[in-house]
Design an enzyme around this catalytic site. Structure first.
Site, PDB file in Angstrom:
ATOM      1  N   ASN A  34      43.022  35.373  45.457  1.00 29.95           N
ATOM      2  CA  ASN A  34      44.267  36.136  45.688  1.00 29.95           C
ATOM      3  C   ASN A  34      44.061  37.638  45.802  1.00 29.95           C
ATOM      4  OD1 ASN A  34      45.597  33.677  45.445  1.00 29.95           O
ATOM      5  ND2 ASN A  34      45.757  33.919  43.218  1.00 29.95           N
ATOM      6  N   ARG A  35      42.899  38.033  46.279  1.00 28.56           N
ATOM      7  CA  ARG A  35      42.586  39.475  46.445  1.00 28.56           C
ATOM      8  C   ARG A  35      42.540  40.238  45.118  1.00 28.56           C
ATOM      9  NH1 ARG A  35      41.229  37.304  50.160  1.00 28.56           N
ATOM     10  NH2 ARG A  35      41.686  37.648  52.365  1.00 28.56           N
ATOM     11  N   LEU A  36      42.428  39.480  44.005  1.00 34.68           N
ATOM     12  CA  LEU A  36      42.374  40.149  42.690  1.00 34.68           C
ATOM     13  C   LEU A  36      40.900  40.311  42.291  1.00 34.68           C
ATOM     14  CD1 LEU A  36      45.341  38.262  40.975  1.00 34.68           C
ATOM     15  CD2 LEU A  36      45.362  40.442  42.208  1.00 34.68           C
TER      16      LEU A  36
END
Ligand SMILES: Cc1cc2nc3c(=O)[nH]c(=O)nc-3n(C[C@H](O)[C@H](O)[C@H](O)COP(=O)(O)O)c2cc1C
Length: 212
Positions: A190-192
């Site tokens: 999640n692009r984290l």
């Protein structure tokens, strides 16, 4: 647009990075990741982007890392090239290792200094003869009217140095990037992503987590 890239959404799921697993010494951490890049058989793990700027223009190219240790990261080049002129006018640079197969990147920034002639000579002596001649033959970054001019120059150097050792050109050698910051980036879901930056504060490396 000929190719639609908007739907290209890779997920990065291979691993994570946490503060407790980081080495307190960023050079040791780099060494670990470098070994893992070699083990993963990625193409040219030592290829790094080198960014320089003279204050007017920023420029970027790939070079090969040849040595690294506590003193810094060393690459070799032509001292009259564009990058070298930029380094002379502004001895700051950034390096980027794009180890995408491992969903990783390492970013380094620091001061650039020329290595000693002896260090350059020691490395130059290990290069194959044709690469040594190539260094002599190319006025890197200057305009060439044809490939033939380059080949003629190569032949001329071959002839000039046909006997004995090929000397180190005085316009060729190494630079060392002495890091003041090193960032390790690991892709996450999640692009984290996980990002940790080491900054040298006096003689101590301080580590901070950065937002992705
Ligand atoms: C994989 C790869 C490795 C390279 N390694 C070097 C290198 O170690 N030293 C070098 O001077 N140029 C190297 N080059 C060429 C540079 O990218 C660049 O074209 C050249 O140094 C001239 O850059 P400049 O005009 O910005 O000075 C490499 C290129 C590639 C694609």
């Amino acid at each position: 647009m000929a190719i639609d890239l908007t739907q290209n959404r890779p997920e990065f799921l291979q691993s994570g990075l946490s503060l407790d697993e980081l080495n307190v010494d960023p050079i040791k951490q780099f060494e670990l990741w470098f070994k893992q890049a070699i083990e993963a058989d990625i193409i040219e793990p030592s290829a790094m982007s080198l960014a320089t700027s003279d204050g007017l223009e920023v420029s970027l190219r790939t070079v090969l890392l040849k040595f690294f240790d506590d003193k810094g990261f060393v690459f070799f080049t032509n001292y009259a090239s564009k990058k070298s002129k930029q380094i002379e006018s502004n001895p700051q640079a950034a390096l980027l290792f794009p180890w995408l197969a491992l969903e990783r990147q390492v970013k380094i920034s620091g001061r650039v200094e020329k290595i000693s002639t002896l260090e350059s000579l020691n490395y130059f002596a290990t290069r194959p003869k044709d690469s040594q001649l190539g260094a002599w033959a190319s006025h890197q970054s200057s305009r060439l009217s044809s490939r033939q001019v380059l080949l003629t120059q190569f032949e001329a150097m071959k002839n000039k140095f046909k006997e004995g050792e090929i000397p180190l050109p005085d316009f060729w050698g190494g630079y060392r990037v002495v890091p003041h910051s090193i960032e390790f980036w690991q892709g996450r879901e999640n692009r984290l992503h996980d990002r940790f930056i080491y900054k040298r504060v006096e003689d101590v490396w301080e580590i901070s987590r950065l937002a992705p």
